[in-house]
Motif scaffolding. Sequence first.
Motif, mmCIF file in Angstrom:
data_model
loop_
_atom_site.group_PDB
_atom_site.id
_atom_site.type_symbol
_atom_site.label_atom_id
_atom_site.label_comp_id
_atom_site.label_asym_id
_atom_site.label_seq_id
_atom_site.Cartn_x
_atom_site.Cartn_y
_atom_site.Cartn_z
ATOM 1 N N SER A 5 0.824 -1.211 0.000
ATOM 2 C CA SER A 5 0.000 0.000 0.000
ATOM 3 C C SER A 5 0.858 1.260 0.000
ATOM 4 O O SER A 5 0.548 2.234 -0.703
ATOM 5 C CB SER A 5 -0.933 -0.017 1.214
ATOM 6 N N VAL A 6 1.949 1.265 0.777
ATOM 7 C CA VAL A 6 2.834 2.429 0.808
ATOM 8 C C VAL A 6 3.506 2.625 -0.546
ATOM 9 O O VAL A 6 3.598 3.755 -1.063
ATOM 10 C CB VAL A 6 3.883 2.282 1.924
ATOM 11 N N TYR A 7 3.969 1.548 -1.145
ATOM 12 C CA TYR A 7 4.629 1.659 -2.442
ATOM 13 C C TYR A 7 3.661 2.207 -3.500
ATOM 14 O O TYR A 7 4.042 3.054 -4.321
ATOM 15 C CB TYR A 7 5.160 0.287 -2.878
ATOM 16 N N GLU A 8 2.421 1.742 -3.474
ATOM 17 C CA GLU A 8 1.433 2.228 -4.441
ATOM 18 C C GLU A 8 1.161 3.716 -4.241
ATOM 19 O O GLU A 8 1.007 4.466 -5.208
ATOM 20 C CB GLU A 8 0.140 1.429 -4.286
ATOM 21 N N LYS A 9 1.135 4.159 -2.975
ATOM 22 C CA LYS A 9 0.883 5.565 -2.695
ATOM 23 C C LYS A 9 2.052 6.441 -3.138
ATOM 24 O O LYS A 9 1.856 7.526 -3.714
ATOM 25 C CB LYS A 9 0.632 5.737 -1.195
ATOM 26 N N VAL A 10 3.283 5.995 -2.879
ATOM 27 C CA VAL A 10 4.463 6.750 -3.321
ATOM 28 C C VAL A 10 4.546 6.767 -4.843
ATOM 29 O O VAL A 10 4.902 7.780 -5.454
ATOM 30 C CB VAL A 10 5.736 6.152 -2.698
ATOM 31 N N LEU A 11 4.188 5.632 -5.465
ATOM 32 C CA LEU A 11 4.237 5.546 -6.922
ATOM 33 C C LEU A 11 3.236 6.494 -7.566
ATOM 34 O O LEU A 11 3.528 7.109 -8.610
ATOM 35 C CB LEU A 11 3.958 4.102 -7.349
ATOM 36 N N ASN A 12 2.065 6.645 -6.982
ATOM 37 C CA ASN A 12 1.059 7.561 -7.532
ATOM 38 C C ASN A 12 1.517 9.011 -7.459
ATOM 39 O O ASN A 12 1.109 9.832 -8.295
ATOM 40 C CB ASN A 12 -0.262 7.393 -6.776
ATOM 41 N N LYS A 13 2.378 9.330 -6.493
ATOM 42 C CA LYS A 13 2.833 10.714 -6.343
ATOM 43 C C LYS A 13 4.048 11.022 -7.212
ATOM 44 O O LYS A 13 4.127 12.096 -7.819
ATOM 45 C CB LYS A 13 3.146 10.988 -4.874
ATOM 46 N N TYR A 14 4.995 10.087 -7.291
ATOM 47 C CA TYR A 14 6.261 10.384 -7.961
ATOM 48 C C TYR A 14 6.420 9.688 -9.314
ATOM 49 O O TYR A 14 7.075 10.221 -10.204
ATOM 50 C CB TYR A 14 7.442 10.007 -7.057
ATOM 51 N N GLY A 15 5.909 8.496 -9.479
ATOM 52 C CA GLY A 15 6.007 7.805 -10.768
ATOM 53 C C GLY A 15 7.250 6.955 -10.932
ATOM 54 O O GLY A 15 7.173 5.831 -11.405
ATOM 55 N N ASN A 16 8.414 7.466 -10.530
ATOM 56 C CA ASN A 16 9.667 6.720 -10.643
ATOM 57 C C ASN A 16 10.154 6.389 -9.240
ATOM 58 O O ASN A 16 10.666 7.259 -8.526
ATOM 59 C CB ASN A 16 10.709 7.541 -11.404
ATOM 60 N N VAL A 17 9.994 5.139 -8.852
ATOM 61 C CA VAL A 17 10.276 4.737 -7.468
ATOM 62 C C VAL A 17 11.120 3.464 -7.469
ATOM 63 O O VAL A 17 10.860 2.532 -8.236
ATOM 64 C CB VAL A 17 8.962 4.490 -6.678
ATOM 65 N N LEU A 18 12.129 3.430 -6.602
ATOM 66 C CA LEU A 18 12.928 2.236 -6.347
ATOM 67 C C LEU A 18 12.700 1.836 -4.895
ATOM 68 O O LEU A 18 12.903 2.639 -3.987
ATOM 69 C CB LEU A 18 14.411 2.499 -6.587
#
Length: 409
Positions: free
Chosen positions: A171-184
């Motif tokens: 859930s956290v990864y999905e939320k960060v991904l929705n905000k930034y788009g490029n996530v590691l």
Amino acid sequence: MRKMNIIHRFNLIVLGVIVLAEFSKCTEFVPVYIWGTSRTIEHQPALHKVSQNSFKDDILDRLKSNPILVVFTEQTLSPEDFSQRDESGFTTYPRLLKLRKTYKASYFPYVQNPIKALDNLVGNPTLISADQITEGWNVPDSQIIIIELNDASENEQRHEMLKRHDSLIASVYEKVLNKYGNVLAIYTAHRTSWVGSEEIVQSRRTRSLLASDLNSTTNQFFGNDIFFYTSGSAILNGADKVNLTYTESNESSVLTLTGSGISENGAKVDLKLNFTRTASNYWNLHVVVVTIDSVTFHEKVNGTIYAPLAFSYACGNQVFKNASLGQSITLPRFQVQPLYRQTILTQQMKFDDPYHCVGFTSIPIWSGLFVTFILMLIMTFGLTMMMDIKTMDRFDDAKGKTITISAAE
């Protein structure tokens, strides 16, 4: 002078041993799971273990695309946690493993001090505790986010905690991904959670009991006459869970372990295990009596659950059932040992080495032997056919008379 040199060399050797010992203490090899939106080259370690510097270089290579770095850190983690399954057979990380279908994921089972390697890379990370992540949690404006998964509950089993963390990570990864788009994203830990193999052999029964109350009699029992353990709630008829509280009794050379409890659906359950000792220095589970509400059935085990006096018995899921009544009870990760003979381990509140319900010739072994037997038959048949080939023993001579072969030949 020569004596002083010998003493000096001896002191150097002792100092070196101390330094190596201290270095080994501060070295932790823990698993690392990495995934992200950028498609990078899959890095396969040449050795079984990845050094701290090699892991650092790998992360630097992945950070060239300038992603937002999210690090999820457990307090303890081991490769065995990824292969662990619950009593229903489901994996501990269902959502984390699904990410491999969408993103490029890498898994390293043994990485040397990954947290220290990341500390040398990051500048000013935003540190967040798992308790701070609520439903209305907002993603911080930071290039590096470190989430400490340090919210273990006292009465929570480890696989339940890891499964809860699996949902939190997704859930956290999905939320960060929705905000930034490029996530590691990186999932790792500070320390390993499993002891060495020698300790596992000597205290095989303890599993996760080191973190639980040995005086508890719910789903486990360590008394004067019987040691008994299950990894969780008993299951009635494949679905209804019940926590059983156990007591022991010793009457007329029969050790009896009695468990009682109320299931989630309100059924009253009583379980009795009667153990006897044989003349050949073995113990066996003689009979099992199960009462579910007003329905009682006896199951004679017929000597299938037994072991020598200084051994325990273990099974993945032990099932007692009555087909005619349609009733059954399943004990997950069942292990038991009546203490007809005290040993060094039982005096330390530990099980002795177990007899397992799966014999030496398990299904995979039989499958391997069967395939090998088929291949040997094929090879034998081929060699026999090749040896049966008849070669020509007479040849034409260009200067001599032509060979004449009659019909009889």
